[in-house]
Design a protein around this motif. Structure first.
Motif, PDB file in Angstrom:
ATOM      1  N   TRP A  58       0.821  -1.217   0.000  1.00 57.07           N
ATOM      2  CA  TRP A  58       0.000   0.000   0.000  1.00 57.07           C
ATOM      3  C   TRP A  58       0.852   1.263   0.000  1.00 57.07           C
ATOM      4  N   TYR A  59       2.027   1.197   0.615  1.00 55.36           N
ATOM      5  CA  TYR A  59       2.866   2.392   0.743  1.00 55.36           C
ATOM      6  C   TYR A  59       3.880   2.536  -0.394  1.00 55.36           C
ATOM      7  N   SER A  60       3.839   1.635  -1.375  1.00 58.09           N
ATOM      8  CA  SER A  60       4.821   1.705  -2.465  1.00 58.09           C
ATOM      9  C   SER A  60       4.375   2.624  -3.602  1.00 58.09           C
ATOM     10  N   SER A  70      -5.849   2.499  -7.883  1.00 55.08           N
ATOM     11  CA  SER A  70      -5.053   2.256  -6.673  1.00 55.08           C
ATOM     12  C   SER A  70      -5.895   2.390  -5.412  1.00 55.08           C
ATOM     13  N   LEU A  71      -6.868   3.318  -5.411  1.00 53.63           N
ATOM     14  CA  LEU A  71      -7.700   3.503  -4.223  1.00 53.63           C
ATOM     15  C   LEU A  71      -8.650   2.328  -4.022  1.00 53.63           C
ATOM     16  N   TYR A  72      -9.181   1.788  -5.108  1.00 55.71           N
ATOM     17  CA  TYR A  72     -10.025   0.600  -4.974  1.00 55.71           C
ATOM     18  C   TYR A  72      -9.231  -0.581  -4.421  1.00 55.71           C
ATOM     19  N   ARG A  77      -7.500  -4.927   1.111  1.00 57.81           N
ATOM     20  CA  ARG A  77      -6.522  -4.805   2.187  1.00 57.81           C
ATOM     21  C   ARG A  77      -7.224  -4.547   3.532  1.00 57.81           C
ATOM     22  N   SER A  78      -8.146  -3.583   3.546  1.00 57.78           N
ATOM     23  CA  SER A  78      -8.868  -3.299   4.787  1.00 57.78           C
ATOM     24  C   SER A  78      -9.755  -4.475   5.179  1.00 57.78           C
ATOM     25  N   GLY A  79     -10.299  -5.183   4.179  1.00 60.40           N
ATOM     26  CA  GLY A  79     -11.105  -6.363   4.481  1.00 60.40           C
ATOM     27  C   GLY A  79     -10.292  -7.446   5.159  1.00 60.40           C
ATOM     28  N   SER A 111     -12.259   1.749   5.357  1.00 67.10           N
ATOM     29  CA  SER A 111     -11.967   1.934   3.939  1.00 67.10           C
ATOM     30  C   SER A 111     -12.232   3.372   3.515  1.00 67.10           C
ATOM     31  N   ALA A 112     -13.359   3.920   3.920  1.00 64.30           N
ATOM     32  CA  ALA A 112     -13.711   5.284   3.536  1.00 64.30           C
ATOM     33  C   ALA A 112     -12.711   6.292   4.079  1.00 64.30           C
ATOM     34  N   SER A 113     -12.318   6.144   5.366  1.00 74.04           N
ATOM     35  CA  SER A 113     -11.398   7.117   5.962  1.00 74.04           C
ATOM     36  C   SER A 113     -10.026   7.067   5.300  1.00 74.04           C
TER      37      SER A 113
END
Length: 653
Positions: A58-60, A70-72, A77-79, A111-113
């Motif tokens: 995520w941080y790459s 990329s946002l989707y 990941r959050s799941g 996910s939203a935040s």
């Protein structure tokens, strides 16, 4: 490292915030007892969430280029982080556990935040980079930090991508969008209002618009001409995104804006070439190109090279031109993946039969494209014997070698100036056509021999001595642009497209054909001059606009020059397998009629007698009508006063 630490801190706080908010939203309290009872899970949520984000890459990604794709990617990941937290809660939980809907609500809030935080950081970073770019630009030249009020023309996908990428660039102050679709008027794209093109003058007055960005890569040339004319009439500079083909091929991106070139507006709509016709005459063959270093010859070599011939022989008498072409084709070894043909750079003159025959014999040449010729009308008119000797002798030599060495195909590159010629160059090229037609008749009578054909077309853009580079030089010098006559017209086609059609014509040849390329509508040179001045960012100086920057001046028709060109001798032609290639049916001289006349012409050339040359040419080319002389500048200007065409005479420019 500092960037990652900041992101870690922000994401950790957002995970903790989302954990608390899930309880607060569901239970309607700021500190509900259920939240306090599960504080131990809060630490686990941060301890599991950050490693999942880190290890999943995520941080790459670069924050400034974060897009929907990329946002989707955050959702799985959050799941995964929430599922791991649920597993920990199930295995180690004691006492009161979170309510059943907590896990779904926590995943949605988390996910939203995180997505919102990335969008905010992306936009802030782009804004900061734009301000920094604006702050450091003054030392790179005056006016670099000035933001130009700009409109975008087009509200499609290309425009949306362009606006997203340009939103935070300091050099554009985007004011709105123009589009032809009435259904879009009054709506917004990337926050900018969409207007009718009829409102352009109002927008210019209200916002001080200075330039237009054309974001319509699929527009036809006719439509692009209309838009450029409309915009430049208001004194606006016009930039355009690349074509869809170049964007799709990865050669350019949508933000590679450039001024609209006159080549983008001239000629008719292009047609996708037929790969089978492109390869038919040259793939796997040994091909020789005469005049390989010229404008047409060099492009022929480039395109033949891509069709994988077995060997490509480059015959050229200019050492520099041959060297540059050989270096260019050799460099393609770095980028082409298919096996490359052997290259044979050969210095020599096509009129040297022995040299040409040895080349064909030594390398087993099968196909010959004859592009070598003198083509500049005024020079050949001033040196008639030299022009005819070069063009006719070269074609005779090439045809004789084609027969003696057993070639499969012979293709002559001809010109529209061979149709009812009024100059020596055009007449000489018509003689060359007659020679090829007679050679084709000889092949047909004998039942064997090379397939002889010719391709006739008009002016090509960017060739040496053509009008477009000539006008560019005159604009760079401050003018005036010299136009021979206000009504003179010419056909135009790009060199690559002309050569594509030549190759496809050669693939269709069966012997004796005169292939004629569809050149589109003829262009008035006066209109071309005006458009080039406007596209260069200048204004036209004439009687109505005495403060303009560049004038257009008449110089008078040059020796042998016609007001318009033709492509057909007889008003009849037939379609072929290609929509832009026609086959002309034209009369020609049988070999027994042609040879005595050519021999008579040869005797005149041996004596280098310019006076007797014209009658000898007229005996061969019966519709050759040499002009009595050039139309003088004074006669031209007098018959077409400056006020009528908005042009100043050369003497006063």
């Amino acid at each position: 490292m500092l960037r990652r630490l900041v992101l870690f801190t922000v994401d950790g706080l957002l995970i903790a915030f989302s954990f608390w908010l899930a309880f607060a939203v569901r239970l309607g309290e700021l500190t509900p007892p259920e939240f306090l009872a599960n504080l131990w899970l809060l630490a686990w949520s941060v301890g599991l969430g950050l490693p999942v984000l880190l290890l999943s890459g995520w941080y790459s990604s670069l924050t400034r280029f974060s897009g929907s794709h990329s946002l989707y990617g955050l959702l799985p990941r959050s799941g995964l982080a929430v599922l791991l937290l649920l597993l920990v809660s199930t295995l180690f939980g004691t006492g009161e556990l979170p309510f059943r809907g907590f896990w779904l609500l926590f995943w949605l809030l988390l996910s939203a935040s995180l997505i919102i935080s990335r969008i905010v950081m992306r936009d802030l970073l782009r804004l900061w980079l734009a301000r920094r770019s604006s702050a450091i630009s003054p030392d790179q030249g005056p006016g670099r930090n000035q933001r130009l009020p700009t409109l975008v023309y087009g509200a499609g996908q290309a425009a949306a991508q362009l606006l997203a990428d340009l939103r935070y660039q300091s050099r554009y102050e985007l004011k709105g969008i123009l589009d032809d679709d009435p259904a879009l008027w009054g709506r917004r794209l990337e926050g900018l209002p969409i207007h009718s093109p009829d409102q352009l003058s109002q927008l210019i007055k209200h916002h001080g618009i200075q330039q237009i960005l054309l974001a319509i890569p699929s527009a036809t040339r006719r439509r692009r001409r209309e838009l450029v004319d409309q915009c430049t009439a208001f004194g606006l500079s016009v930039l355009s995104i690349p074509s869809l083909a170049r964007i799709a091929a990865g050669e350019e991106v949508v933000t590679d804006l450039r001024p609209v070139a006159i080549e983008d507006l001239l000629g008719r709509e292009t047609c996708k070439p037929d790969p089978s016709l492109l390869r038919a005459a040259v793939a796997g063959k040994v091909v020789l190109v005469t005049g390989a270093g010229g404008s047409i010859g060099s492009e022929l070599c480039r395109q033949i090279h891509r069709q994988q011939p077995r060997r490509l022989v480059l015959l050229e008498r200019s050492e520099l031109a041959l060297y540059e072409l050989e270096q260019e084709l050799s460099s393609l070894r770095q980028v082409l993946r298919h096996p490359l043909p052997g290259l044979v750079p050969a210095l020599g003159d096509v009129g040297d039969r022995r040299r040409l025959a040895k080349l064909c014999h030594d390398h087993g040449v099968q196909v010959l494209f004859h592009a070598a010729a003198y083509k500049h009308v005024p020079l050949v008119e001033a040196n008639p014997c030299a022009g005819v000797a070069n063009n006719v002798h070269g074609t005779r030599a090439a045809l004789e070698v084609a027969f003696s060495c057993g070639l499969e195909r012979f293709v002559l590159i001809s010109t529209d100036k061979a149709v009812r010629p009024t100059n020596v160059m055009g007449a000489s090229k018509r003689v060359c056509e007659l020679l090829v037609q007679a050679a084709a008749a000889r092949t047909a009578a004998a039942g064997n021999g090379p397939i002889c054909s010719m391709v006739r077309f008009g002016n090509v853009l960017g060739s040496s001595g053509s009008v477009v580079p000539h006008f560019r030089r005159e604009i760079a010098a401050g003018g005036p642009l010299t136009v021979t006559h206000p009504q003179i017209t010419r056909y135009f086609m790009t060199i690559p497209e002309a050569v594509e059609l030549v190759l496809q014509s050669s693939g269709m040849a069966r012997g004796g054909e005169v292939f004629v390329l569809d050149m589109g509508e003829p262009v008035r040179i006066l209109d071309l001059a005006r458009q080039m001045i406007r596209l260069s960012g200048f204004t036209i100086r004439d009687d109505a606009h005495p403060d303009g920057e560049i004038a257009i001046a008449f110089t008078g028709l040059r020796p042998g020059e016609k007001l318009y060109e033709e492509l057909l001798i007889q008003e009849s032609d037939q379609p072929t397998d290609h929509p832009l290639i026609r086959k002309a049916n034209e009369e020609f001289l049988a070999p027994e009629q042609l040879e005595p006349l050519v021999e008579a012409l040869q005797h005149v050339l041996e004596e280098w007698d310019d006076q007797r040359l014209i009658p000898a040419l007229r005996a061969l080319v019966r519709d050759y009508q040499p002009l009595s002389g050039p139309v003088s500048s004074s006669r031209t200007i007098a018959s077409h006063p400056a006020g009528e065409y908005g042009i100043v005479p050369l003497a006063s420019a």
